[in-house]
Design a protein around this motif. Structure first.
Motif, PDB file in Angstrom:
ATOM      1  N   ILE A 129       8.440  -6.158   3.385  1.00 40.41           N
ATOM      2  CA  ILE A 129       7.059  -6.432   2.675  1.00 40.41           C
ATOM      3  C   ILE A 129       6.902  -7.538   2.850  1.00 40.41           C
ATOM      4  O   ILE A 129       7.474  -8.616   2.466  1.00 40.41           O
ATOM      5  N   TRP A 130       5.463  -7.882   3.530  1.00 37.13           N
ATOM      6  CA  TRP A 130       5.180  -9.363   3.520  1.00 37.13           C
ATOM      7  C   TRP A 130       3.731  -9.435   2.813  1.00 37.13           C
ATOM      8  O   TRP A 130       2.980  -8.458   2.794  1.00 37.13           O
ATOM      9  N   ILE A 131       3.053 -10.706   2.620  1.00 44.72           N
ATOM     10  CA  ILE A 131       1.843 -10.918   2.365  1.00 44.72           C
ATOM     11  C   ILE A 131       1.179 -12.107   3.126  1.00 44.72           C
ATOM     12  O   ILE A 131       2.103 -12.979   3.675  1.00 44.72           O
ATOM     13  N   MET A 132      -0.079 -12.280   3.143  1.00 44.89           N
ATOM     14  CA  MET A 132      -0.721 -13.445   3.937  1.00 44.89           C
ATOM     15  C   MET A 132      -1.966 -13.388   3.381  1.00 44.89           C
ATOM     16  O   MET A 132      -2.685 -12.651   2.763  1.00 44.89           O
ATOM     17  N   ARG A 133      -2.780 -14.762   3.634  1.00 47.65           N
ATOM     18  CA  ARG A 133      -3.955 -15.001   3.093  1.00 47.65           C
ATOM     19  C   ARG A 133      -4.959 -14.127   3.999  1.00 47.65           C
ATOM     20  O   ARG A 133      -4.552 -13.502   5.201  1.00 47.65           O
ATOM     21  N   ALA A 134      -6.161 -13.873   3.563  1.00 44.30           N
ATOM     22  CA  ALA A 134      -6.928 -13.056   4.551  1.00 44.30           C
ATOM     23  C   ALA A 134      -7.245 -13.402   5.929  1.00 44.30           C
ATOM     24  O   ALA A 134      -7.931 -12.797   6.637  1.00 44.30           O
ATOM     25  N   ASP A 135      -6.974 -14.917   5.957  1.00 47.09           N
ATOM     26  CA  ASP A 135      -7.568 -15.398   7.105  1.00 47.09           C
ATOM     27  C   ASP A 135      -6.139 -15.416   8.197  1.00 47.09           C
ATOM     28  O   ASP A 135      -6.320 -16.195   9.166  1.00 47.09           O
ATOM     29  N   VAL A 143      -1.691  -7.418   1.919  1.00 47.05           N
ATOM     30  CA  VAL A 143      -0.087  -7.086   1.999  1.00 47.05           C
ATOM     31  C   VAL A 143       0.112  -6.075   3.115  1.00 47.05           C
ATOM     32  O   VAL A 143      -0.851  -5.281   3.333  1.00 47.05           O
ATOM     33  N   TYR A 144       1.343  -6.141   3.494  1.00 39.85           N
ATOM     34  CA  TYR A 144       1.625  -5.306   4.724  1.00 39.85           C
ATOM     35  C   TYR A 144       3.272  -5.172   4.944  1.00 39.85           C
ATOM     36  O   TYR A 144       4.071  -5.632   4.038  1.00 39.85           O
ATOM     37  N   GLY A 170       6.843  -7.488  17.257  1.00 40.12           N
ATOM     38  CA  GLY A 170       7.305  -6.619  16.469  1.00 40.12           C
ATOM     39  C   GLY A 170       5.987  -5.893  15.937  1.00 40.12           C
ATOM     40  O   GLY A 170       4.901  -6.189  15.815  1.00 40.12           O
ATOM     41  N   TYR A 171       6.612  -4.958  14.984  1.00 34.22           N
ATOM     42  CA  TYR A 171       5.557  -4.314  14.186  1.00 34.22           C
ATOM     43  C   TYR A 171       4.916  -4.917  12.927  1.00 34.22           C
ATOM     44  O   TYR A 171       5.839  -5.124  11.920  1.00 34.22           O
ATOM     45  N   ASP A 172       3.810  -5.026  12.964  1.00 39.93           N
ATOM     46  CA  ASP A 172       3.164  -5.629  11.652  1.00 39.93           C
ATOM     47  C   ASP A 172       1.936  -4.452  11.245  1.00 39.93           C
ATOM     48  O   ASP A 172       1.092  -4.284  12.267  1.00 39.93           O
ATOM     49  N   GLY A 173       2.007  -3.920  10.180  1.00 38.02           N
ATOM     50  CA  GLY A 173       1.155  -2.814   9.832  1.00 38.02           C
ATOM     51  C   GLY A 173       0.884  -2.138   8.367  1.00 38.02           C
ATOM     52  O   GLY A 173       1.502  -2.839   7.290  1.00 38.02           O
ATOM     53  N   GLY A 174       0.146  -1.453   8.167  1.00 37.81           N
ATOM     54  CA  GLY A 174      -0.118  -0.793   6.802  1.00 37.81           C
ATOM     55  C   GLY A 174      -0.717  -1.748   5.846  1.00 37.81           C
ATOM     56  O   GLY A 174      -0.409  -1.801   4.636  1.00 37.81           O
ATOM     57  N   PRO A 175      -1.808  -2.410   6.434  1.00 34.35           N
ATOM     58  CA  PRO A 175      -2.181  -3.810   5.493  1.00 34.35           C
ATOM     59  C   PRO A 175      -3.074  -3.142   4.473  1.00 34.35           C
ATOM     60  O   PRO A 175      -3.665  -2.182   4.835  1.00 34.35           O
ATOM     61  N   PHE A 176      -3.271  -3.810   3.281  1.00 36.82           N
ATOM     62  CA  PHE A 176      -4.016  -3.634   2.080  1.00 36.82           C
ATOM     63  C   PHE A 176      -4.442  -4.786   1.316  1.00 36.82           C
ATOM     64  O   PHE A 176      -3.876  -5.967   1.732  1.00 36.82           O
TER      65      PHE A 176
END
Length: 192
Positions: A88-94, A57-58, A42-48
């Protein structure tokens, strides 16, 4: 697409379809150390980036049913997507500790961290009754609680960002337009 650079200028996060799916990647600012962070279909995008560079966040759409998956794959063959339901999702930078913050089935997009990293501001059409409807600004805590609507304008509000000190917000809006679909940039004081 959708590349953003960390505040320290050392890392870039971006969306790419280089593996046949839309996923989020990071790399050093000089292009070295490319790393794929998402790999869900699926689509994962628009990260900041968060201000401290520890989180990303993406927005994401992960098709579930066979029909949704088939439609997504067909659109990807055409290098297109149908951005109707984005969460809206978040993840660690790794790429670890992925967490879904919204679960409303709306088109949630343009997420951005508060300077303190405790909340996210984003645009959504979750209050619209049908179709793409109107987009307003919302905030949510990084644990997925405390959803709050910020704007109540009958026109589009989106792409919110804070100043480094958190005292002002900038966003795009169709409010005060002199012709259809005119979008302007607004700056407002942020009063917590």
């Amino acid at each position: 697409a959708e590349a953003t650079i960390s505040r320290d200028g050392k890392h870039i996060t971006f969306t790419s379809e280089r593996n046949g799916d839309l996923d989020i990647y990071t790399m050093d600012a000089d292009g070295k150390n490319l790393k794929q962070l998402t790999n869900e279909a699926g689509y994962d995008g628009g990260p900041f980036w968060s201000y401290d560079g520890k989180w990303i966040v993406y927005r994401a759409y992960h098709p579930k049913t066979p029909e949704e998956i088939a439609e997504y794959k067909e659109l990807m063959r055409e290098h297109a997507i149908k951005p109707i339901a984005l969460e809206i999702w978040i993840m660690r930078a790794d790429g670890s500790d992925k967490r879904q913050l919204t679960s409303n089935g709306a088109a949630n997009f343009a997420p951005y961290f508060f300077p303190d990293g405790k909340k996210i501001i984003f645009s959504s059409n979750m209050a619209s009754a049908k179709g793409m409807g109107n987009f307003e600004l919302y905030t949510i805590k990084t644990d997925g609680s405390g959803l709050e609507r910020i704007t109540t304008n009958p026109t589009f509000d989106g792409f919110p960002m804070f100043t480094s000190d958190g005292k002002k917000i900038v966003f795009a809006s169709n409010r005060n337009a002199t012709k259809p679909h005119e979008t302007n940039v607004f700056v407002a004081d942020w009063v917590p």
